[in-house]
Design a protein around this motif. Structure first.
Motif, PDB file in Angstrom:
ATOM      1  N   GLY A  18      20.043  59.061  65.728  1.00 36.39           N
ATOM      2  CA  GLY A  18      20.271  57.823  66.452  1.00 36.39           C
ATOM      3  C   GLY A  18      19.168  56.814  66.351  1.00 36.39           C
ATOM      4  N   ALA A  19      19.237  55.891  67.276  1.00 28.49           N
ATOM      5  CA  ALA A  19      18.306  54.778  67.317  1.00 28.49           C
ATOM      6  C   ALA A  19      17.496  54.848  68.595  1.00 28.49           C
ATOM      7  CB  ALA A  19      19.100  53.472  67.271  1.00 28.49           C
ATOM      8  N   VAL A  20      16.474  54.042  68.662  1.00 27.73           N
ATOM      9  CA  VAL A  20      15.670  53.921  69.871  1.00 27.73           C
ATOM     10  C   VAL A  20      15.925  52.540  70.441  1.00 27.73           C
ATOM     11  CG1 VAL A  20      13.342  53.850  70.813  1.00 27.73           C
ATOM     12  CG2 VAL A  20      13.902  55.481  69.013  1.00 27.73           C
ATOM     13  N   THR A  21      16.183  52.484  71.723  1.00 29.36           N
ATOM     14  CA  THR A  21      16.437  51.219  72.385  1.00 29.36           C
ATOM     15  C   THR A  21      15.410  51.024  73.476  1.00 29.36           C
ATOM     16  OG1 THR A  21      18.788  51.434  71.944  1.00 29.36           O
ATOM     17  CG2 THR A  21      18.151  49.905  73.674  1.00 29.36           C
ATOM     18  N   VAL A  22      14.783  49.855  73.525  1.00 30.99           N
ATOM     19  CA  VAL A  22      13.842  49.526  74.589  1.00 30.99           C
ATOM     20  C   VAL A  22      14.610  48.783  75.672  1.00 30.99           C
ATOM     21  CG1 VAL A  22      11.757  48.270  75.207  1.00 30.99           C
ATOM     22  CG2 VAL A  22      11.912  49.444  73.002  1.00 30.99           C
ATOM     23  N   VAL A  23      14.456  49.233  76.910  1.00 31.62           N
ATOM     24  CA  VAL A  23      15.204  48.686  78.027  1.00 31.62           C
ATOM     25  C   VAL A  23      14.273  47.875  78.913  1.00 31.62           C
ATOM     26  CG1 VAL A  23      16.604  49.262  80.033  1.00 31.62           C
ATOM     27  CG2 VAL A  23      16.756  50.652  77.960  1.00 31.62           C
ATOM     28  N   THR A  24      14.719  46.721  79.326  1.00 31.91           N
ATOM     29  CA  THR A  24      13.979  45.913  80.282  1.00 31.91           C
ATOM     30  C   THR A  24      14.555  46.163  81.661  1.00 31.91           C
ATOM     31  OG1 THR A  24      13.556  44.220  78.643  1.00 31.91           O
ATOM     32  CG2 THR A  24      13.340  43.573  80.950  1.00 31.91           C
ATOM     33  N   LEU A  25      13.703  46.535  82.590  1.00 28.90           N
ATOM     34  CA  LEU A  25      14.122  46.789  83.957  1.00 28.90           C
ATOM     35  C   LEU A  25      14.044  45.481  84.728  1.00 28.90           C
ATOM     36  CD1 LEU A  25      14.944  48.895  86.053  1.00 28.90           C
ATOM     37  CD2 LEU A  25      12.516  49.238  86.512  1.00 28.90           C
ATOM     38  N   GLN A  26      15.192  45.012  85.177  1.00 29.21           N
ATOM     39  CA  GLN A  26      15.230  43.783  85.950  1.00 29.21           C
ATOM     40  C   GLN A  26      14.942  44.119  87.405  1.00 29.21           C
ATOM     41  OE1 GLN A  26      19.137  42.304  85.140  1.00 29.21           O
ATOM     42  NE2 GLN A  26      18.706  41.973  82.984  1.00 29.21           N
ATOM     43  N   ALA A  27      14.458  43.145  88.161  1.00 30.28           N
ATOM     44  CA  ALA A  27      14.089  43.376  89.553  1.00 30.28           C
ATOM     45  C   ALA A  27      15.282  43.809  90.396  1.00 30.28           C
ATOM     46  CB  ALA A  27      13.467  42.114  90.137  1.00 30.28           C
ATOM     47  N   SER A  29      18.408  45.005  89.262  1.00 29.78           N
ATOM     48  CA  SER A  29      19.206  46.115  88.749  1.00 29.78           C
ATOM     49  C   SER A  29      18.684  46.517  87.377  1.00 29.78           C
ATOM     50  CB  SER A  29      20.679  45.706  88.637  1.00 29.78           C
ATOM     51  OG  SER A  29      20.852  44.732  87.635  1.00 29.78           O
ATOM     52  N   ALA A  30      19.165  47.643  86.918  1.00 28.05           N
ATOM     53  CA  ALA A  30      18.799  48.101  85.579  1.00 28.05           C
ATOM     54  C   ALA A  30      20.056  48.094  84.717  1.00 28.05           C
ATOM     55  CB  ALA A  30      18.192  49.488  85.639  1.00 28.05           C
ATOM     56  N   ARG A  31      19.924  47.550  83.530  1.00 28.35           N
ATOM     57  CA  ARG A  31      21.022  47.516  82.565  1.00 28.35           C
ATOM     58  C   ARG A  31      20.427  47.756  81.182  1.00 28.35           C
ATOM     59  NH1 ARG A  31      25.682  44.371  84.465  1.00 28.35           N
ATOM     60  NH2 ARG A  31      25.165  43.536  86.503  1.00 28.35           N
ATOM     61  N   ILE A  44      29.746  54.983  64.599  1.00 26.84           N
ATOM     62  CA  ILE A  44      28.850  54.147  65.380  1.00 26.84           C
ATOM     63  C   ILE A  44      29.406  54.025  66.795  1.00 26.84           C
ATOM     64  CG2 ILE A  44      27.926  52.822  63.451  1.00 26.84           C
ATOM     65  CD1 ILE A  44      29.923  50.604  64.204  1.00 26.84           C
ATOM     66  N   SER A  45      28.532  53.743  67.713  1.00 32.45           N
ATOM     67  CA  SER A  45      28.942  53.591  69.094  1.00 32.45           C
ATOM     68  C   SER A  45      28.017  52.595  69.771  1.00 32.45           C
ATOM     69  CB  SER A  45      28.875  54.944  69.813  1.00 32.45           C
ATOM     70  OG  SER A  45      29.194  54.796  71.170  1.00 32.45           O
ATOM     71  N   THR A  46      28.567  51.860  70.710  1.00 31.40           N
ATOM     72  CA  THR A  46      27.793  50.975  71.563  1.00 31.40           C
ATOM     73  C   THR A  46      28.049  51.405  72.994  1.00 31.40           C
ATOM     74  OG1 THR A  46      28.061  49.133  70.028  1.00 31.40           O
ATOM     75  CG2 THR A  46      27.391  48.594  72.261  1.00 31.40           C
ATOM     76  N   ALA A  47      26.977  51.583  73.737  1.00 33.18           N
ATOM     77  CA  ALA A  47      27.108  51.958  75.138  1.00 33.18           C
ATOM     78  C   ALA A  47      26.348  50.957  75.992  1.00 33.18           C
ATOM     79  CB  ALA A  47      26.557  53.360  75.376  1.00 33.18           C
ATOM     80  N   SER A  48      27.031  50.409  76.975  1.00 33.68           N
ATOM     81  CA  SER A  48      26.385  49.566  77.969  1.00 33.68           C
ATOM     82  C   SER A  48      26.172  50.433  79.200  1.00 33.68           C
ATOM     83  CB  SER A  48      27.262  48.357  78.317  1.00 33.68           C
ATOM     84  OG  SER A  48      27.415  47.545  77.190  1.00 33.68           O
ATOM     85  N   LEU A  49      24.929  50.555  79.613  1.00 29.76           N
ATOM     86  CA  LEU A  49      24.566  51.388  80.750  1.00 29.76           C
ATOM     87  C   LEU A  49      24.204  50.485  81.915  1.00 29.76           C
ATOM     88  CD1 LEU A  49      22.194  53.792  78.807  1.00 29.76           C
ATOM     89  CD2 LEU A  49      24.636  54.080  79.210  1.00 29.76           C
ATOM     90  N   GLU A  50      24.707  50.821  83.098  1.00 25.68           N
ATOM     91  CA  GLU A  50      24.422  50.004  84.276  1.00 25.68           C
ATOM     92  C   GLU A  50      24.076  50.902  85.455  1.00 25.68           C
ATOM     93  OE1 GLU A  50      26.524  46.692  87.172  1.00 25.68           O
ATOM     94  OE2 GLU A  50      27.598  47.435  85.432  1.00 25.68           O
TER      95      GLU A  50
END
Length: 135
Positions: A18-27, A29-31, A44-50
């Motif tokens: 897979g790949a590595v994704t860097v996530v920005t934590l918003q004040a 919520s986290a997405r 391939i797959s795309t996942a939106s995490l909330e």
């Protein structure tokens, strides 16, 4: 210690998938949006995490997995423990499917997302790396 060593070895084995994704934590919520791919690039797959108060919502789009097979979706914490998010069956339409799932793991504790086949083999995986401290 043995559990940790096994988790590290398993993570190293699937990193090639897979790949590595860097996530920005918003004040408020986290997405995160992550891209997962197999080693050959066929699936391939795309996942939106909330972030949800009771876990993590996953909006998943998958394309290219073998048709008419069962797969398992999971999130992974920092100890390498997998938390189930659900299962799905790929229809005979090129292995394309869109799903909404929920896992009982806070997105703030999520270190990876993966999809395994019915034999337990990881077929798609992506790590989730945070660019700032999480609470």
């Amino acid at each position: 210690l043995t559990k940790r060593v096994a988790a590290v070895a398993a993570a190293a084995a699937v990193l090639a998938l897979g790949a590595v994704t860097v996530v920005t934590l918003q004040a408020d919520s986290a997405r995160a949006t992550v891209e997962l791919a197999d080693q050959a690039g066929d699936a391939i797959s795309t996942a939106s995490l909330e972030y949800l108060p009771g876990g993590t919502r996953i909006d998943l789009r998958v394309d290219g997995l073998p048709e008419e097979e069962t797969f398992f979706v999971w999130l992974e914490d920092s100890d390498g423990e997998r938390v189930p998010a659900g299962t799905f069956w790929t229809p005979g339409e090129g292995g394309k499917i869109e799903l909404k799932l929920t896992a009982a793991l806070s997105l703030r504790r999520c270190e990876g997302i993966g999809i395994s086949d019915s034999d337990g083999e990881t077929v798609l995986y992506s790590t989730v790396e945070w660019d700032q401290p999480r609470e």
